[in-house]
Design an enzyme around this catalytic site. Structure first.
Site, PDB file in Angstrom:
ATOM      1  CE1 TYR A 103      -4.202  -1.682   0.179  1.00  0.00           C
ATOM      2  CE2 TYR A 103      -3.016  -3.157   1.650  1.00  0.00           C
ATOM      3  CZ  TYR A 103      -4.109  -2.882   0.857  1.00  0.00           C
ATOM      4  OH  TYR A 103      -5.113  -3.811   0.731  1.00  0.00           O
ATOM      5  CG  ASN A 126     -10.981  -1.737  -8.470  1.00  0.00           C
ATOM      6  OD1 ASN A 126     -11.469  -1.230  -9.477  1.00  0.00           O
ATOM      7  ND2 ASN A 126     -10.282  -2.858  -8.496  1.00  0.00           N
ATOM      8  CB  CYS A 134      -7.540  -3.562  -5.952  1.00  0.00           C
ATOM      9  SG  CYS A 134      -9.006  -4.593  -6.040  1.00  0.00           S
TER      10      CYS A 134
END
Length: 162
Positions: A103, A126, A134
């Site tokens: 992240y 998303n 993702c």
């Protein structure tokens, strides 16, 4: 009018909702449209979604599961939100299969290194799973973090791509 196609995959049913121009509006490991349509931003949410036999997006998912991991990369995706989230989704599409990022790394790639929570929010919001990967974003310690479609699916995708 938008269309949807549900495919059987090794990770369970996968449904893709596609605009009339072929852009993916939403996708994920479910056979239930009610899990997907609400994820589409209200400005572009379709009022009707009709079943379809396939199309380029469905063909790309089949190719991905057949081992052509980059097959989903060229399929257009349409998502709406604020400027950072839209940019972050574009950045996610550049994270290659087999090259997951943390992240923190994702926030830096998106141009806001201190915005780790905003980067995580981009993943959580998303709507176009697989097409905007993702699942390729991990916690700093290498653990999976979260995934709307379940950690077993995320682990399976990462294993397939490694």
């Amino acid at each position: 009018m938008s269309t949807c196609t549900t495919l059987d995959t090794p990770d369970g049913p996968f449904t893709v909702v596609v605009a009339d121009d072929g852009a993916v509006l939403a996708s994920g490991w479910t056979a239930d449209l009610d899990d997907l349509v609400p994820l589409v931003h209200t400005a572009i949410r379709p009022s009707t979604v009709e079943p379809a036999a396939g199309g380029a997006a469905a063909d790309a998912v089949r190719a991905y599961y057949a081992g052509e991991l980059s097959a989903v990369d060229g399929v257009p995706v349409r998502q709406r939100s604020g400027a950072f989230l839209e940019h972050a989704w574009d950045v996610l599409r550049q994270v290659p299969a087999g090259g997951p990022v943390t992240y923190t790394e994702f926030a830096a790639k998106a141009g806001r290194p201190a915005a780790v929570r905003a980067a995580a929010s981009a993943c959580a919001r998303n709507a176009a799973a697989l097409f905007v990967p993702c699942h390729r974003v991990l916690r700093t310690d290498g653990s999976l973090g979260g995934f709307r479609w379940g950690l077993p699916v995320k682990r399976s995708l990462l294993d397939r791509e490694s």
